[in-house]
Design an enzyme around this catalytic site. Structure first.
Site, PDB file in Angstrom:
ATOM      1  N   TRP A 124      -0.554   6.347  -3.378  1.00  0.00           N
ATOM      2  CA  TRP A 124      -1.162   6.443  -2.040  1.00  0.00           C
ATOM      3  C   TRP A 124      -0.549   7.534  -1.186  1.00  0.00           C
ATOM      4  O   TRP A 124      -1.260   8.240  -0.467  1.00  0.00           O
ATOM      5  CB  TRP A 124      -1.147   5.089  -1.326  1.00  0.00           C
ATOM      6  CG  TRP A 124      -2.124   4.148  -1.947  1.00  0.00           C
ATOM      7  CD1 TRP A 124      -1.841   2.972  -2.589  1.00  0.00           C
ATOM      8  CD2 TRP A 124      -3.561   4.299  -2.047  1.00  0.00           C
ATOM      9  NE1 TRP A 124      -3.003   2.396  -3.073  1.00  0.00           N
ATOM     10  CE2 TRP A 124      -4.057   3.179  -2.753  1.00  0.00           C
ATOM     11  CE3 TRP A 124      -4.455   5.272  -1.614  1.00  0.00           C
ATOM     12  CZ2 TRP A 124      -5.423   3.019  -3.024  1.00  0.00           C
ATOM     13  CZ3 TRP A 124      -5.815   5.116  -1.880  1.00  0.00           C
ATOM     14  CH2 TRP A 124      -6.276   3.991  -2.576  1.00  0.00           C
TER      15      TRP A 124
ATOM     16  N   ASP B 150       2.197   4.602   6.765  1.00  0.00           N
ATOM     17  CA  ASP B 150       1.093   3.834   6.204  1.00  0.00           C
ATOM     18  C   ASP B 150       1.682   2.514   5.712  1.00  0.00           C
ATOM     19  O   ASP B 150       2.408   2.487   4.721  1.00  0.00           O
ATOM     20  CB  ASP B 150       0.462   4.622   5.045  1.00  0.00           C
ATOM     21  CG  ASP B 150      -0.620   3.833   4.307  1.00  0.00           C
ATOM     22  OD1 ASP B 150      -0.904   2.685   4.701  1.00  0.00           O
ATOM     23  OD2 ASP B 150      -1.180   4.370   3.333  1.00  0.00           O
TER      24      ASP B 150
ATOM     25  N   LYS C 226      -5.455  -5.840   2.554  1.00  0.00           N
ATOM     26  CA  LYS C 226      -4.388  -6.276   1.657  1.00  0.00           C
ATOM     27  C   LYS C 226      -3.748  -7.546   2.214  1.00  0.00           C
ATOM     28  O   LYS C 226      -3.617  -8.527   1.515  1.00  0.00           O
ATOM     29  CB  LYS C 226      -3.331  -5.185   1.484  1.00  0.00           C
ATOM     30  CG  LYS C 226      -3.909  -3.823   1.078  1.00  0.00           C
ATOM     31  CD  LYS C 226      -3.899  -3.526  -0.410  1.00  0.00           C
ATOM     32  CE  LYS C 226      -4.912  -2.483  -0.831  1.00  0.00           C
ATOM     33  NZ  LYS C 226      -4.520  -1.092  -0.568  1.00  0.00           N
TER      34      LYS C 226
HETATM   35  C1  LIG Z   1      -5.057   0.434  -0.667  1.00  0.00           C
HETATM   36  C2  LIG Z   1      -4.262   1.458   0.062  1.00  0.00           C
HETATM   37  C3  LIG Z   1      -4.858   2.586   0.679  1.00  0.00           C
HETATM   38  C4  LIG Z   1      -6.356   2.877   0.614  1.00  0.00           C
HETATM   39  O1  LIG Z   1      -6.972   2.328   1.702  1.00  0.00           O
HETATM   40  P1  LIG Z   1      -8.551   2.416   2.013  1.00  0.00           P
HETATM   41  O2  LIG Z   1      -8.705   1.435   3.120  1.00  0.00           O
HETATM   42  O3  LIG Z   1      -9.263   2.019   0.761  1.00  0.00           O
HETATM   43  O4  LIG Z   1      -8.836   3.781   2.445  1.00  0.00           O
HETATM   44  C5  LIG Z   1      -4.028   3.438   1.393  1.00  0.00           C
HETATM   45  N1  LIG Z   1      -2.711   3.225   1.486  1.00  0.00           N
HETATM   46  C6  LIG Z   1      -2.104   2.172   0.890  1.00  0.00           C
HETATM   47  C7  LIG Z   1      -0.632   1.985   1.031  1.00  0.00           C
HETATM   48  C8  LIG Z   1      -2.861   1.257   0.173  1.00  0.00           C
HETATM   49  O5  LIG Z   1      -2.259   0.211  -0.408  1.00  0.00           O
END
Ligand SMILES: *Cc1c(COP(=O)(O)O)cnc(C)c1O
Length: 363
Positions: free
Chosen positions: A105, A175, A199
């Site tokens: 990611w 993030d 998540k």
């Molecule tokens: C799943 C994930 C993403 C992707 O997110 P989207 O909402 O599908 O754009 C980005 N960063 C992390 C850390 C993730 O686990």
């Protein structure tokens, strides 16, 4: 096994607490205070404005933040933030923003940011296959960088930072999509945090962005309205039709965190207990199960491991599914097995998986 009784170990969209699902089921028919289905309540209603205000407050309260943060509920997922952050804070800057490349990611965030302006990758785990995170002795951050960006929990590889990175005189951006609200995170040390809901917090469709007030002053004036954080801050996330349903579910999850779990310190204790159970099992399996990440950097959210061969892994996944454990296949980019044990997954559910894994090893 009746597919209705499966437990969700998926990397995302993840599992949600049972009590939240029951309230959602009721709300699809009728939100009790409103007399309408949640799928048809106006985003301009007083009820929705109050729901957004309560959710903003719940998130600030859970993180112990004061009011100099805006809490935004945006669309476009974490992926949209990969470019919205540099569009807002990197354009026209002479010095590069600093990025850590610690897994799948953060790799995406690096690619999107480099389209917007200069960046420097401070550390990359690419050559070593993203099996570990950097120590402090491997990192040095420049004081003139416009910001530093990293991913707190690499969902695919099962790597999680157990400390805050960067320097206090450079805005920190993180993030936290896969570990937000899973534990206290010293949120006041970050200038901007983003986390999509699917998540740990709710269904897909909404991304929480926490942004310090001062940072908004740096946003250029020529961005499209939707891509300007200030539009959403001024409108309390009602700039255009927001994802009302997803926001409502996240509200229910924060009520559950506050009311039933008793806050993030308690949530962290539960999450640690779940993760320790699985990692102990891996470590005491005489190499039958092999943890992917270096012990120091193991994630409490995503437990990634391998078996001795891809054939064994296929058999493991098939038997696990037959026994009611869903979503255990590793991410398509790395394969193997991954047990995602987000907030909504209970300790008894993890104990059941551990029991299955012991039985499988002995069979
Ligand atoms: C799943 C994930 C993403 C992707 O997110 P989207 O909402 O599908 O754009 C980005 N960063 C992390 C850390 C993730 O686990």
């Amino acid at each position: 096994m009746n597919p209705r009784n499966r437990t969700n170990f998926s990397g995302g969209p993840g599992v949600l607490p049972e009590s939240v699902l029951q309230q959602v089921q009721q709300a699809i028919i009728e939100v009790p205070e409103v007399g309408l289905s949640i799928l048809g309540i106006s985003h301009r209603s007083e009820w929705f404005a109050a729901a957004v205000a309560e959710l903003e407050n719940n998130i600030l309260k859970l993180l112990g933040l004061s009011e100099n943060y805006h809490v935004l509920f945006l669309q476009g997922g974490a992926t949209q933030q990969f470019s919205m952050v540099p569009m807002s804070l990197l354009h026209g800057k002479a010095h590069p923003a600093e990025y850590l490349h610690t897994g799948y990611w953060s790799g995406k965030s690096v690619a999107d940011a480099s389209r917007q302006g200069p960046i420097r990758v401070v550390w990359s785990g690419a050559e070593s296959g993203f099996l570990r995170l950097p120590g402090d002795d491997e990192l040095s951050f420049a004081p003139e960088a416009p910001y530093i960006h990293y991913v707190s929990n690499e969902t695919v590889e099962g790597l999680q930072f157990q400390r805050v990175l960067g320097r206090d005189d450079v805005p920190r951006i993180c993030d936290m999509s896969s570990d937000f609200l899973s534990k206290p995170c010293e949120a006041e040390r970050f200038s901007l945090i983003y986390a999509h809901a699917q998540k740990n917090l709710g269904p897909s469709g909404v991304t929480v962005v926490l942004v310090r007030d001062e940072l908004l002053a740096e946003v250029p004036d020529n961005l499209p309205g939707f891509l300007d954080y200030r539009s959403h801050a001024q409108a309390h996330s009602n700039f255009n039709t927001p994802p009302v349903f997803a926001i409502y579910v996240v509200l229910l999850v924060t009520r559950w965190l506050i009311g039933e779990i008793g806050g993030l310190a308690n949530m962290a204790r539960i999450n640690r207990a779940k993760a320790e159970l699985l990692y102990k099992l891996l470590d005491s399996s005489d190499g039958f199960y092999r943890g992917r990440a270096e012990s120091r950097d193991r994630s409490t959210m995503n437990v990634a491991f391998n078996l001795r061969s891809p054939e064994m892994e296929r058999r493991f996944l098939a038997e696990a599914l037959a026994a009611g454990f869903s979503g255990l296949a590793g991410h398509r980019s790395v394969g193997g097995i991954r047990a995602s044990i987000y907030n909504g997954l209970t300790l008894p559910a993890v104990e059941k998986l551990a029991g299955f894994m012991e039985d499988f090893r002995r069979s």
